[in-house]
Scaffold this motif. Structure first.
Motif, short mmCIF file in Angstrom:
data_model
loop_
_atom_site.label_atom_id
_atom_site.label_comp_id
_atom_site.label_asym_id
_atom_site.label_seq_id
_atom_site.Cartn_x
_atom_site.Cartn_y
_atom_site.Cartn_z
N LYS A 198 0.82 -1.20 0.00
CA LYS A 198 0.00 0.00 0.00
C LYS A 198 0.86 1.26 0.00
O LYS A 198 0.57 2.24 -0.70
N GLU A 199 1.94 1.24 0.77
CA GLU A 199 2.84 2.39 0.84
C GLU A 199 3.49 2.66 -0.52
O GLU A 199 3.60 3.81 -0.95
N PHE B 164 -0.39 -0.55 -12.55
CA PHE B 164 -0.76 0.04 -11.27
C PHE B 164 -2.21 -0.31 -10.92
O PHE B 164 -2.51 -0.70 -9.79
N VAL B 165 -3.10 -0.19 -11.90
CA VAL B 165 -4.51 -0.56 -11.69
C VAL B 165 -4.60 -2.04 -11.29
O VAL B 165 -5.35 -2.41 -10.38
N ASN B 166 -3.83 -2.86 -11.97
CA ASN B 166 -3.83 -4.30 -11.66
C ASN B 166 -3.32 -4.56 -10.24
O ASN B 166 -3.86 -5.41 -9.52
N CYS B 167 -2.30 -3.82 -9.81
CA CYS B 167 -1.77 -3.99 -8.46
C CYS B 167 -2.79 -3.62 -7.39
O CYS B 167 -2.93 -4.30 -6.37
N VAL B 168 -3.52 -2.53 -7.63
CA VAL B 168 -4.56 -2.14 -6.68
C VAL B 168 -5.62 -3.24 -6.59
O VAL B 168 -6.10 -3.57 -5.50
N ALA C 37 -11.44 0.91 1.49
CA ALA C 37 -11.05 2.30 1.70
C ALA C 37 -9.86 2.68 0.82
O ALA C 37 -9.80 3.80 0.30
N PHE C 38 -8.94 1.74 0.64
CA PHE C 38 -7.78 2.04 -0.20
C PHE C 38 -8.19 2.14 -1.67
O PHE C 38 -7.68 2.99 -2.40
N VAL C 39 -9.12 1.28 -2.10
CA VAL C 39 -9.63 1.38 -3.47
C VAL C 39 -10.26 2.74 -3.69
O VAL C 39 -10.03 3.40 -4.73
N GLU C 40 -11.02 3.19 -2.72
CA GLU C 40 -11.66 4.51 -2.83
C GLU C 40 -10.62 5.62 -2.90
O GLU C 40 -10.77 6.59 -3.65
N GLU C 41 -9.54 5.48 -2.14
CA GLU C 41 -8.46 6.46 -2.15
C GLU C 41 -7.76 6.52 -3.50
O GLU C 41 -7.42 7.60 -4.00
N ALA D 74 -18.66 -0.28 -9.54
CA ALA D 74 -19.81 -0.90 -8.89
C ALA D 74 -19.59 -1.02 -7.38
O ALA D 74 -20.51 -0.77 -6.59
N LEU D 75 -18.36 -1.36 -6.98
CA LEU D 75 -18.03 -1.51 -5.56
C LEU D 75 -18.23 -0.21 -4.81
O LEU D 75 -18.74 -0.19 -3.67
#
Length: 644
Positions: A322-323, A359-363, A374-378, A453-454
């Motif tokens: 995440k960092e 990057f999108v794939n890593c998230v 919450a991290f997805v939203e960030e 959707a999430l």
């Protein structure tokens, strides 16, 4: 794992310099020497310090000259080739080299045993050396250690006018101050310089000589039939610490890494520990990053996004993942992610088409492992800008065509991972629609639709992924070759069989029907697969280069023209498991093929996987001796086999 090398493994100086160890400090600094203790590269060092994490490295303690004095006779323990053709041959007295997270040398001379260990403190530019001397003779013996220093930037050599100044236990040179402590006797000597011959730099076409200087010697005398321990600590920070504590902390840290990763296979456990070597702090951003490879590479955006799922997520290092993603998110620009981070006053370089999509794939992979909404939203606004940038167009010719596929590259800018440029020559020109980039694009569209959707967000691109899927199948599939084009560019390069197509099968969301995916896996296995990696070009191609060797220009021309790369092997195994339904039989087949990795971990940099091998017959590791995405991608395979 415990790696043991006996006298058969270093019966010549050349064989004794084939393998090395690697210790890292989480700052970009490292310690790496051959299993005979020699410096066979100008990048070898007992202490390669990093004064500004992770790339401002200085070769401080280059090597140790060691000898054992018995009576009037001096026996060398150290091994080193010198530029005048002479050499120290301490390997003749080396009975074993053992590596189990810490390098251990065992010497035996006329009734005296000397065990030497080197350790590195995490989070500091500090190295500890410990010698256990068991004297079974009826007379005293003396161990003498003469450290040779460079105090130069990594890859540079001493200048003729460079000097050292020592006051008590501090050595100063070239603007650096190195502190040391020891329980031995320190004796000043007249400043001495040595000129070395680097056999591994020679075979890679790099600078073949280098020098270092010494101004003191450390010794310890052991009485007859007694045992004693000589300890030395060198540090840019604080050398007033016990070497025993440093070794104890190292062992505990490695144990924690292994337990957190949770693998069962000994090879996977070893790779999980090895993965941590690539994670480093980055001073300029205040966060963590992933170094691409040792001893040459820095932290690159593309390499980070390929390596991160294995290095961090598969090993349970979720906070680190995440960092790192936050560090990159801050530097998103025009929908692109940095390929090289800023140093000093420099701006980041964004010359990569794959990093942002990955990057999108890593998230997504992070979310699948943690369910951290919450991290997805960030990250969602950053990922939205990425899709917008690719759809509407951004730098380096990156934009979506009318058919929904992504075009990339312009002029002399190579923006895929096959990015070599030799002067005005592009050995692997991939301007157009690269196959893996469009696989990443479709994958990112599917992920973002799910994330919308999430998070109850409006999805801006209804129907686009279906258009991409149809266009991809129509333009990339080659029925007569049972596989995909490497590129859509209306050039001869389009129809070359390359490893890039494997990502069109291995990504979380893919576009082809199961039958075509199965055919791709079989074609890749038939034409590109080796036990140590995938060839970048099939051997039957007229542009295939069987060897990676010689001056840099020759090596660059071969780099992606058949050379075997280890990291795509991970995607191949993931694709194989997928098309075979992740059955126990499929896992058994992959486990059997992965067994050879134990021999790969034993060769080159012990416990690590390298960057590349020769394309024709991959027998010896080349390029970086430890590569992040090689380790990371194979860890992902073990993750599926053991945890999936």
């Amino acid at each position: 794992m415990r790696w043991i090398y006996g006298k058969q493994d270093f019966n010549t100086i050349a064989r004794g310099q084939e393998n090395c160890y690697l210790l890292t400090n989480g700052l970009g600094g490292f310690s790496s020497m051959t299993m005979t203790g020699s410096a066979a590269r100008n990048d070898h060092a007992v202490l390669m310090a990093c004064v500004q994490a992770p790339n401002h490295r200085y070769n401080v303690v280059h090597r140790l000259a060691e000898s054992l004095r018995i009576g009037e006779k001096l026996f060398p323990l150290s091994t080193q080739e010198l530029a005048d053709g002479s050499r120290e041959e301490g390997y003749r007295y080396l009975s074993a080299f053992v590596y189990e997270g810490i390098p251990l040398w065992k010497f035996q001379i006329a009734g005296v045993e000397v065990h030497k260990e080197i350790g590195m403190k995490h989070g500091e530019n500090t190295v500890a050396i410990r010698y256990r001397i068991q004297n079974r003779k009826k007379c005293p013996v003396t161990l003498e250690v003469t450290p040779f220093f460079q105090f130069t930037k990594k890859g540079e050599d001493l200048s003729p006018e460079q000097k050292m100044a020592r006051r008590e236990n501090v050595i100063a040179s070239n603007g650096l101050e190195l502190k040391f402590t020891t329980n031995g006797t320190v004796v000043g000597i007249e400043e001495t310089r040595e000129l070395y011959y680097y056999s591994y730099d020679v075979c890679d076409g790099r600078r073949e000589t280098g020098s270092a200087m010494a101004d003191h010697r450390i010794s310890l005398t052991v009485s007859a039939e007694k045992e004693a321990v000589l300890k030395i600590v060198y540090s840019l920070e604080d050398a007033k610490q016990d070497a025993d504590v440093i070794f104890k902390e190292m062992k505990q840290y490695q144990k924690t890494l292994k337990e957190q990763a949770g693998f069962r296979s000994p090879v996977a456990c070893e790779l999980a520990k090895s993965a941590d070597a690539f994670v480093s702090k980055r001073e300029s951003t205040g966060g963590s990053t992933i170094l691409a490879g040792y001893p040459f590479f820095e932290d690159w955006g593309r390499d980070t996004m390929i390596a991160l799922p294995g290095i961090c997520i598969a090993t349970g290092q979720y906070d680190t993942a995440k960092e790192i993603l936050r560090t990159f998110a801050v530097h998103e620009q025009k929908g692109l992610m940095p390929n090289l981070f800023p140093e000093g006053e420099n701006e980041p370089l964004y010359n990569t088409v794959d990093a942002a999509l990955l990057f999108v794939n890593c998230v997504y992979l992070y979310y699948e492992a943690t369910k951290d909404q919450a991290f997805v939203e960030e990250m969602y606004p950053v990922m939205e800008r990425i899709l917008k940038g690719y759809r509407e167009g951004t730098d380096y010719g990156i934009h979506m065509d009318e058919d929904g596929l992504i075009l990339a590259g312009e002029g002399l800018w190579q923006v895929t991972w096959m990015d070599v440029r030799v002067g005005e020559i592009l050995p692997t020109p991939r301007h157009g629609k690269p196959v893996e980039i469009n696989a990443y694009w479709y994958n990112a569209l599917c992920i973002m639709e799910r994330f919308a959707a999430l998070l109850d967000q409006k999805w801006e691109y209804p129907g686009l992924k279906e258009q991409v899927k149809q266009s991809f199948a129509e333009q990339f599939w080659m029925e007569e070759k049972h596989c995909l084009k490497d590129l859509v560019s209306d050039t001869e390069a389009d129809r070359q069989i390359r490893c890039n197509q494997i990502w069109a099968v291995s990504m979380p969301f893919t576009m082809l029907d199961p039958e075509k995916e199965q055919e791709i896996v079989e074609t890749v296995f038939e034409t590109l697969y080796t036990p140590y990696g995938l060839r970048t070009l099939e051997m039957a191609d007229g542009e295939f280069h069987p060897f990676y060797e010689g001056p840099m220009e020759e090596r660059d021309m071969a780099y992606h023209q058949g050379t075997v790369w280890t990291f795509p092997l991970g995607a191949y195994y993931l694709a194989f498991l997928k098309v075979n339904g992740y059955t126990e039989e499929a896992k058994k087949i992959v486990k059997g093929q992965l067994e050879v990795l134990e021999s790969a971990l034993r060769e080159g940099c012990i416990g690590q996987l390298p960057e590349i091998y020769d394309g024709e017959n991959p027998t010896r590791s080349k390029g970086c001796f430890a590569q992040a995405w090689s380790v990371g991608e194979l860890l992902r395979v073990y993750e599926v086999i053991e945890k999936g």
